[in-house]
Design an enzyme around this catalytic site. Structure first.
Site, PDB file in Angstrom:
ATOM      1  N   HIS A   1       0.691  -1.139   0.181  1.00  0.00           N
ATOM      2  CA  HIS A   1      -0.104  -0.116   0.000  1.00  0.00           C
ATOM      3  C   HIS A   1       0.792   1.211  -0.166  1.00  0.00           C
ATOM      4  O   HIS A   1       0.226   2.436  -0.259  1.00  0.00           O
ATOM      5  CB  HIS A   1      -0.935   0.105   1.225  1.00  0.00           C
ATOM      6  CG  HIS A   1      -2.019  -0.867   1.149  1.00  0.00           C
ATOM      7  ND1 HIS A   1      -2.969  -1.072   0.068  1.00  0.00           N
ATOM      8  CD2 HIS A   1      -2.493  -1.888   2.004  1.00  0.00           C
ATOM      9  CE1 HIS A   1      -3.586  -2.143   0.516  1.00  0.00           C
ATOM     10  NE2 HIS A   1      -3.389  -2.653   1.675  1.00  0.00           N
TER      11      HIS A   1
ATOM     12  N   ASP B   1      -2.899 -10.529  -2.150  1.00  0.00           N
ATOM     13  CA  ASP B   1      -3.695 -10.063  -1.126  1.00  0.00           C
ATOM     14  C   ASP B   1      -5.160  -9.680  -1.527  1.00  0.00           C
ATOM     15  O   ASP B   1      -5.476  -9.102  -2.544  1.00  0.00           O
ATOM     16  CB  ASP B   1      -2.811  -8.819  -0.610  1.00  0.00           C
ATOM     17  CG  ASP B   1      -3.142  -8.345   0.590  1.00  0.00           C
ATOM     18  OD1 ASP B   1      -2.431  -8.457   1.622  1.00  0.00           O
ATOM     19  OD2 ASP B   1      -4.303  -7.448   0.626  1.00  0.00           O
TER      20      ASP B   1
ATOM     21  N   ASP C   1      -5.042 -12.584   3.446  1.00  0.00           N
ATOM     22  CA  ASP C   1      -6.116 -12.166   4.040  1.00  0.00           C
ATOM     23  C   ASP C   1      -7.449 -12.183   3.245  1.00  0.00           C
ATOM     24  O   ASP C   1      -8.789 -11.786   3.423  1.00  0.00           O
ATOM     25  CB  ASP C   1      -5.925 -10.651   4.250  1.00  0.00           C
ATOM     26  CG  ASP C   1      -5.484  -9.929   3.326  1.00  0.00           C
ATOM     27  OD1 ASP C   1      -5.132 -10.496   2.409  1.00  0.00           O
ATOM     28  OD2 ASP C   1      -5.081  -8.585   3.616  1.00  0.00           O
TER      29      ASP C   1
HETATM   30 ZN   LIG Z   1      -4.239  -7.010   2.633  1.00  0.00          ZN
END
Ligand SMILES: [Zn+2]
Length: 311
Positions: A125, A162, A246
């Protein structure tokens, strides 16, 4: 040949506030999962500290200086609502980047067939000049640039599975035609980017958003129909992976419903691409995964496939 595992205890010194999902225990759970008998064959190495100059492959000096200066003397400091630094965070982030770069060196030199880099903070990110989403530096994008510029490669694939869109990786690599960035992620979800129409300045980005509650079957069908042909056509000389776990059904931060076999499946497909085009060279770096049990089981399945294919 073998699978390398790079990690470092300094990554436990990146401490987040109580109750924060991206916590020290995640890395302990991963380490414990990889100490069982089946993982005795891993080539274990401490992740070295990255030279600070390596960060400049993705970030301006002013940003690096700002992050360095933000380190608190004690406790934690918030860079935004999600992203925190403790006294050890900058050093942990340098271990994360250093581990990824060392893993690239190892697979390029033939010291390992492939590698898993078990580090935190995560990186996907972190944008060119903005820390966000638990991330300080764009670890995988830095590793891609390093492989291209230091090892003289022309084409590197970065695959991010992810559950969150790898907005930072996309931001850094947006106009770099030497990289094909492929991301699968839940949408809508944090950080809000990653629509299919975001294709990069050089047509070098493929986003495959998945609606909430998508199971592994839906994911596999999308990946087979769209990502695998693109990756095959691109013929990468190295495959880098932003391995977030996740998307697991048990994860508290998102609503995809993958199971452990889905992480084994995607790992096999990425090894297929690496074997077809890259001499098997693949470096996977830990991103998210916030249910400790699901994280441990999913990482174990991921690394078991790497070992099977790297043997
Ligand atoms: Zn994540």
């Amino acid at each position: 040949m073998t699978t390398a595992l790079l990690t470092h205890s300094d990554c436990l010194d990146h401490v987040t506030p109580p109750g924060h999902a991206e916590r020290v225990d995640r890395l302990r759970a991963v380490a414990e999962a990889l100490t069982t008998e089946g993982f005795a064959g891993l080539l274990r190495e401490d992740a070295p500290l990255a030279d600070e100059a390596e960060l400049l492959r993705a970030h301006p000096q002013g940003y690096v200086d700002k992050i360095k200066a933000a380190r608190p003397a004690e406790g934690t400091v918030a860079l935004d609502a999600d992203t925190h630094m403790s006294p050890g965070s900058f050093r942990a982030a340098l271990r994360a980047v250093g581990g990824a770069l060392r893993a690239v060196d190892m697979v390029m030199a033939g010291e390992a067939a492939n590698a898993f880099v078990a580090v935190r903070p995560p990186g996907h990110h972190a944008e060119t000049a903005r820390a966000m989403g638990f991330c300080l530096f764009s670890t995988v994008a830095i590793a891609a640039r390093y492989a291209l510029d230091r090892h003289g490669l022309s084409r590197v694939a970065v695959v991010d599975f992810d559950v969150h869109h790898g907005n930072g990786t996309q931001d850094v690599l947006w106009d770099d035609p030497r990289v094909l960035f492929v991301s699968t992620h839940q949408m809508p979800l944090y950080p809000g980017t990653g629509a299919a129409i975001e294709t990069g300045a050089a047509g070098n980005i493929l986003n495959l958003p998945l609606p909430p509650m998508s199971d592994g079957r839906r994911f596999r069908a999308e990946f087979e129909a769209h990502a695998l042909p693109r990756l095959d056509a691109f013929a990468p000389e190295l495959v880098l992976v932003s391995a977030g776990f996740d998307s697991h059904a048990a994860d508290p931060l998102a609503q995809l419903v993958w199971g452990v076999p889905d992480f084994a499946w995607i790992t096999r497909r990425l090894c297929d691409i690496a074997e077809a085009h890259s001499g098997g060279r693949l470096v996977s770096t830990l991103e998210g995964g916030y249910d400790l049990e699901a994280l441990a089981a999913s990482v174990a399945a991921h690394v078991a496939v790497l070992m099977e294919r790297g043997a």
